[in-house]
Design an enzyme around this catalytic site. Sequence first.
Site, PDB file in Angstrom:
ATOM      1  N   THR A 143       7.046  -9.541  -4.304  1.00 37.24           N
ATOM      2  CA  THR A 143       8.307  -8.809  -4.343  1.00 37.24           C
ATOM      3  C   THR A 143       9.274  -9.359  -3.303  1.00 37.24           C
ATOM      4  OG1 THR A 143       7.137  -6.809  -5.040  1.00 37.24           O
ATOM      5  CG2 THR A 143       9.346  -6.514  -4.159  1.00 37.24           C
ATOM      6  N   LEU A 177       6.585  -4.968   1.749  1.00 40.95           N
ATOM      7  CA  LEU A 177       6.779  -5.352   0.355  1.00 40.95           C
ATOM      8  C   LEU A 177       5.573  -6.160  -0.097  1.00 40.95           C
ATOM      9  CD1 LEU A 177      10.525  -6.524   0.336  1.00 40.95           C
ATOM     10  CD2 LEU A 177       9.619  -4.281  -0.296  1.00 40.95           C
ATOM     11  N   ASP A 178       5.234  -6.051  -1.378  1.00 39.74           N
ATOM     12  CA  ASP A 178       4.188  -6.899  -1.935  1.00 39.74           C
ATOM     13  C   ASP A 178       4.564  -8.362  -1.757  1.00 39.74           C
ATOM     14  OD1 ASP A 178       2.938  -4.608  -2.790  1.00 39.74           O
ATOM     15  OD2 ASP A 178       3.731  -4.734  -4.835  1.00 39.74           O
ATOM     16  N   ARG A 179       3.563  -9.215  -1.730  1.00 41.74           N
ATOM     17  CA  ARG A 179       3.810 -10.659  -1.573  1.00 41.74           C
ATOM     18  C   ARG A 179       4.776 -11.185  -2.639  1.00 41.74           C
ATOM     19  NH1 ARG A 179       1.425 -15.126  -3.849  1.00 41.74           N
ATOM     20  NH2 ARG A 179      -0.200 -13.847  -4.823  1.00 41.74           N
TER      21      ARG A 179
END
Length: 558
Positions: free
Chosen positions: A165, A161-163
Site C-alpha cells: 500500500t 501501511l501494508d508493504r
Amino acid sequence: MERSHLLIPTGDIAGEAAVTKSKPGLKKIPPYWYPYTTMAKGRWLGREILEVVSTEFRDRSMEFYRYALESGVTTINGKVAKPDTLIRNGDRIENISHRHEPPVTSTPVRIVHHDKKQGFIVIDKPGSIPVHATGRYFRNSLVEILKNDFGFEKAYTVNRLDRLTSGLMILPLNSTLANTVTQEFMNGRVRKEYIARCNGKFPEGEVVCEEPLLTVDRQMGLNIVHPEGKHAKTIFKRIRYDVNTDTSVLHCRPMTGRSHQIRVHLQFLGHPIANDPIYSDSRIWGAKLGKGGIDLTPSEDRAAPQAPEHFAFDASTNPESLHKAEAVVSVTDAEDKEAPRPKLLPRETGHDIGMGSPVPLSAEAVGIITRLRNMKDESEDWGRWRDVVFRAKGQLTPHGYSAIPLPPQNMRKRGGPAFSAVPVAPSSSGDPPVGGVEGTDAGPTSITPTQLTLEDVTTLAASTPPVLGTPTPALTPSDSSSTVPVRMFAASEPVITDEPAVDEKGMRYCPECFVPLHPDPKPESLYIFLHALRYTTSLGCFETEMPEWAAEGWEWER
C-alpha cells in the site's frame, strides 16, 4: 493547541486528473552478512529450533535450515545451537545470515511536511516498501530509509501501511507526541481516507461493511472474515466506474484499523482490489473470489507439500524432506510395525498450516493457504525446491563476525542490538578484518567490504568450485577487552535499474550462502491499487496527490 495545516491541492476527489505515464525501476541492494538477535517468543517455547525455523520461515528448503544450524551460525545464550536444541523461556537467539533483500520500487519516499517545533513528519510512502524490517527486508524498510537517507534516527510508526500500500503516514519524532497520536488512532479520533481501484462496477451511494476480521496465517499475511475476529468497519463510496478496465475507483473510510481491512472488506463485497495478489486471484479463491466469505467448518486434513511436476525428486533427493527414504519405507510385517518411525516435522507433513491460527482452519482455508504458498514459490522461480547446491559446499562462513559473551541476565535489553560488540578476527589468509569500525579511526587498513551485485553473483556462481571442509567461524566468547564495535551491516549504496535484469537460462546461486537467486519482479507488481490519501488529526489535515492509477482515462497495462 494551534492546528497546523498542510494541504497539497488535488482538487475534488472525483475531479479529473491529468494522465501521466511514469515507469519506475527497481532499487536493489547487494547481499550482505547481517547479525540478528531476538528473544524467544511464547509460541516457540519447548520446541526444537529446527522446527521453529522451518515453520516460521519458508524462503529456504528444510534441508538448508538444518545445514545452516549445523554450520554453527546460530547461538542460544551464547552457545552454538544444534537442530534439536530446545528453546526455553528467556532464551536469547542470535543468528548471522546472508541477507538478499528483495528489490523495491525506485520511486523515492517523499517528505510531505516536517514540523520541527512539534516534532513530527508526514511522508508519502511508495508501495513495495515495508514500514519495519521484516523477513528479508532491512535496509529497504521505511524506518531504515528515514534513518539512512533523511537522518531521522528515531521515527515512531504510530500508524502503519501494508508493504504493498502507498500513501500518507504521520510519524512523530519524540515519545511524548507518539503517545498522544497513538491514543488518537486507538480511540478512533483520526479521520482516515483512502483511494482504491476495485474489480467490477461498484454500487452507487454509500456502502458500509462491518464484518469482523481475523489473521489466520502470518507467513502469507492472510486475513479472512470470521465471527471470532475483531470488529472492523469501512465506509465505501464510488468515485467513478471505468468501462475500459471494468474497474471502479473508490473513496474508502476505515473506521477501525485492522490488518488488510479495506482489502478483505472489498473482497467480501465481491469487488476485491483489482491487482491484489492475495485477495483477487481466481487461481487461489475460485470463481467467487471470496465473495461473501469462505466455509469455516474446521478440518484436520493436511497433506505433505508436493514438488512441482518438473522436478524429478525421489525420496532421497527431495530438499523439503529431512528424513529422505526412511520416511517412506513401507511397513510389511509386524516386526517392522513396532520399529520406531522417524519424527516428521510439521512442515514435512503439511501440519505447519494453521499452527499460528487462533482458530481451527477449514479445508477451504487450508487449500487457499496452500495455493498462496505455491504461487509464491512459482514467483520466486521455485527457489526452495531447487535449494540443493549447498550439498556440495562447506559450512557457511560469515565474514568478520564472531559470537559475543552474553550480558548478565539483569543487564540484557529485550530486543536490543545483537552482535553490538564482537571480536573482529583476521581472515585465514592473514588479511585485515572485513568491515569498517564505527566510531574509530581505522587508518589505512580499513576495508569497505566488496558486495556482489546480482549480475556479479550470476557470473561467480558458475565458476565457484565446491568448498569442502571449510572451518566453522570461531564461536567461543572472548575477553571483552579485545572487542570493538562494528557496523550492524555492510551494504553498498542501492543499485537502481531502469528495467528488471533478464534471467539467463539455468539455475543461479549465491556463492556466499548458495541461495537460489530469484528473477527480478516487475516494478508494476510491487504495489496494489490502494493509497492512503488524507488524514485529519489534532496536528492538522494532511494529504498527498492522487495516485496515477486513480486518474480518469488511466489505462491499465496488464
